[in-house]
Scaffold this motif. Structure first.
Motif, short mmCIF file in Angstrom:
data_model
loop_
_atom_site.label_atom_id
_atom_site.label_comp_id
_atom_site.label_asym_id
_atom_site.label_seq_id
_atom_site.Cartn_x
_atom_site.Cartn_y
_atom_site.Cartn_z
N UNK B 225 0.74 -1.41 -0.20
CA UNK B 225 -0.18 0.26 -0.11
C UNK B 225 1.03 1.06 -0.31
N UNK B 226 0.34 2.08 -0.40
CA UNK B 226 0.98 3.38 -0.06
C UNK B 226 0.75 4.56 0.14
N UNK B 227 0.73 5.65 0.69
CA UNK B 227 0.51 7.12 1.47
C UNK B 227 1.21 7.78 0.88
N UNK B 228 1.75 8.78 1.89
CA UNK B 228 2.23 10.36 1.87
C UNK B 228 3.65 10.24 1.20
N UNK B 229 4.11 10.38 0.41
CA UNK B 229 5.66 10.63 0.23
C UNK B 229 5.72 11.89 1.16
N UNK B 230 5.65 13.13 1.11
CA UNK B 230 6.16 14.77 1.43
C UNK B 230 5.93 14.86 3.48
N UNK B 231 7.28 15.15 3.67
CA UNK B 231 7.11 14.72 4.86
C UNK B 231 6.16 15.61 5.87
N UNK B 341 10.68 5.52 1.85
CA UNK B 341 11.11 6.44 2.56
C UNK B 341 9.89 6.67 3.87
N UNK B 342 10.27 5.90 4.94
CA UNK B 342 10.29 5.37 6.17
C UNK B 342 8.49 5.61 6.30
N UNK B 343 8.22 4.61 4.69
CA UNK B 343 6.66 3.96 4.94
C UNK B 343 5.43 5.48 3.97
N UNK B 344 6.56 6.02 3.52
CA UNK B 344 5.68 6.62 1.47
C UNK B 344 5.16 5.84 0.79
N UNK B 345 5.69 3.74 0.58
CA UNK B 345 4.92 3.29 0.77
C UNK B 345 5.49 1.75 1.16
N UNK B 346 4.61 0.87 1.85
CA UNK B 346 4.79 -0.55 2.44
C UNK B 346 4.59 -1.24 1.24
N UNK B 347 5.84 -2.60 0.99
CA UNK B 347 6.04 -3.64 0.61
C UNK B 347 6.18 -5.17 1.32
#
Lengths: 129, 354
Positions: B225-231, B341-347
């Motif tokens: 799943x993916x989420x936000x890249x911007x910190x 990048x620390x959870x921007x997306x996860x596999x």
């Protein structure tokens, strides 16, 4: 690192003026230069974020990327602006930042191209005088 | 059903004498001879174009492997390895008999300050032009987490202590020596409050995994799943994409887990986002089950060859199920967690003994 004049030019609205794109319908925000809201299709409006805010978290970066060696150590802050929106930016003119510190945007030099001498400017944040 | 029929890893470390393609071939050659020719190759790498000034690795790799299999490069930042496994699984589901997933990457061809700069390419342009680094993103997360959950500097250091002791019995790990809490707490500052021993080392390495539709000793399943890249726009104390991926995966308990701990703080946050610990309590889980959390030593001690790391994790899970891994020994189920990048997306990859 080579700095591209085209990139500096297109990033100016945000990096010089804190302008973001906001969807009038769904209120989503983007930083960049798109015309329509990718989510709902409404025409995006430019909106200027407030230039004042407070530090939520900060870090003193000792191990810096090569282009920033002249600025080391760097202070990078997570800042909450007056309208509640958040930005990550460089903190300048500080000795020791603190959580909750009130800051304001100020234009500063952030990068110099070693090859062409091109200078990149961007808004950084300094303690409110 | 998708199975793993074999896996190989290259020792993680500094390999001035090996290119990204060399290392990929060293692990893939024996694997192909053991499992058979693949119909497709999924190649994961991220930093190698910057390091080697060459960006067509997968194609050269396929030529030297002597195969006419179709070939793809997959990049999803430091989660590229996990992304490649996830796509490999889908190719097998789509009907391919064998898919070779290989991750190979480098960070050591230049002085480390170059790798630090190259890793800033993971960060969104509007957040990185100030000099925001991979480590400073984690440092902001550490500040927020430590304040919110009252985590002390000594408690955070426990992560490195456990990772280093796990890595001692893992032959391919990069940092196979113990460290004490005092040493972690007094190591050089990278980005406050994070110190050198909170951080992944700079690593070169390659790992390969052969996925197949034919029944084999280990079964594999992924969820992403993916989420936000911007910190600025995310809750840095939680990995939203990890939480969502875990929900999709729908697994209750696992015998052991490899999480994407590029820095100590990310390891704690990952355990909580996976639902293995309550928020703010991951340190307790680490102290209760040290051998089951990153039995390879994790990114912290096994090492972090950026785009290859996710493939290493799956290869390690395969070893843990088939023959045993380090001081964990043999288990029957294993979860791997790879993020951009620390959870921007996860596999996520779940491995189970058949």
């Amino acid at each position: 690192m080579d700095i591209s004049p085209a990139r500096i030019w297109r990033e100016k609205p945000f990096s010089y003026r804190l302008e973001v794109l906001e969807c009038p319908k769904c209120k989503r925000r983007y930083v960049g230069n798109v015309e329509e809201c990718p989510k709902c299709g409404a025409k995006l409006e430019r909106k200027r974020l407030p230039r004042k805010g407070r530090v939520i978290a900060w870090t003193k970066v000792v191990q810096v990327p090569e282009f920033a060696e002249d600025f080391a150590p760097l202070y990078i802050g997570l800042i909450e602006l007056e309208d509640g929106s958040r930005v990550v930016a460089k903190l300048v003119d500080v000795v020791e930042p603190s959580d909750g510190m009130e800051v304001e945007a100020v234009l500063r030099r952030v990068r110099v191209d070693g090859q062409t001498g091109l200078i990149e400017y961007a808004l950084c944040f300094r303690p409110i005088l | 059903m998708v199975y793993v029929c074999g896996a190989k890893v290259y020792p993680v470390g500094r390999h001035y004498d090996k290119s990204v393609v060399d290392m990929a071939l060293e692990v893939s050659g024996p694997l192909v001879r053991e499992c058979g020719e693949p119909e497709a190759i999924v190649f994961a790498t991220y930093l190698s174009p910057f390091q080697e000034d060459f960006d067509n690795h997968a194609q050269l790799f396929a030529e030297y492997l002597g195969t006419d299999a179709e070939v793809y490069t997959v990049a999803s930042g430091d989660g590229s390895g996990g992304a490649a496994i996830s796509l490999g699984e889908k190719l097998v589901k789509a009907g391919y008999k064998r898919v070779l997933v290989v991750g190979s990457d480098k960070t050591n061809d230049f002085h480390s300050k170059h790798a630090v700069e190259q890793l800033t390419t993971l960060i969104a342009p509007y957040e990185r032009y100030y000099g925001t680094t991979y480590s400073s993103v984690h440092a902001l997360a550490a500040r927020l987490y430590m304040k919110r959950f009252n985590l002390s500097r000594e408690e955070l250091s426990q992560w490195a202590v456990v990772m280093h002791s796990n890595a001692i019995d893992v032959p391919h790990a990069q940092l196979r020596f113990p460290v004490k809490i005092e040493k972690v707490c007094s190591s050089n500052v990278i980005s406050e409050p994070l110190r050198l021993l909170d951080a992944h080392p700079f690593s070169d390495g390659a790992a390969a995994v052969m996925l197949t539709s034919e029944s084999s000793p280990v079964e594999l399943r992924t969820a992403s799943a993916s989420s936000k890249l911007t910190v600025a726009n995310r809750d840095l104390t939680f990995m939203d994409s990890t939480y969502k991926a875990m929900k999709k995966l729908g697994v209750d308990g696992v015998d052991a887990v490899e999480v994407h701990d590029a820095f100590s703080i990310a390891g704690l946050i990952a355990l909580e986002s996976l639902g293995l610990a309550e928020r703010g309590k991951a340190i307790e889980l680490l102290n209760e089950r040290p051998k089951e959390i990153n039995p390879s030593g994790g990114l912290k001690a096994r090492g972090h060859p950026i785009g290859a790391t996710g493939v290493y994790q799956v290869a390690e899970g395969f070893s843990a199920i088939t023959e045993g891994l380090g001081r964990l020994g043999k288990v029957s189920s294993f979860l791997t967690h790879s993020t951009n990048l620390m959870g921007a997306s996860t596999y996520l990859t779940y491995l189970k003994e058949v």
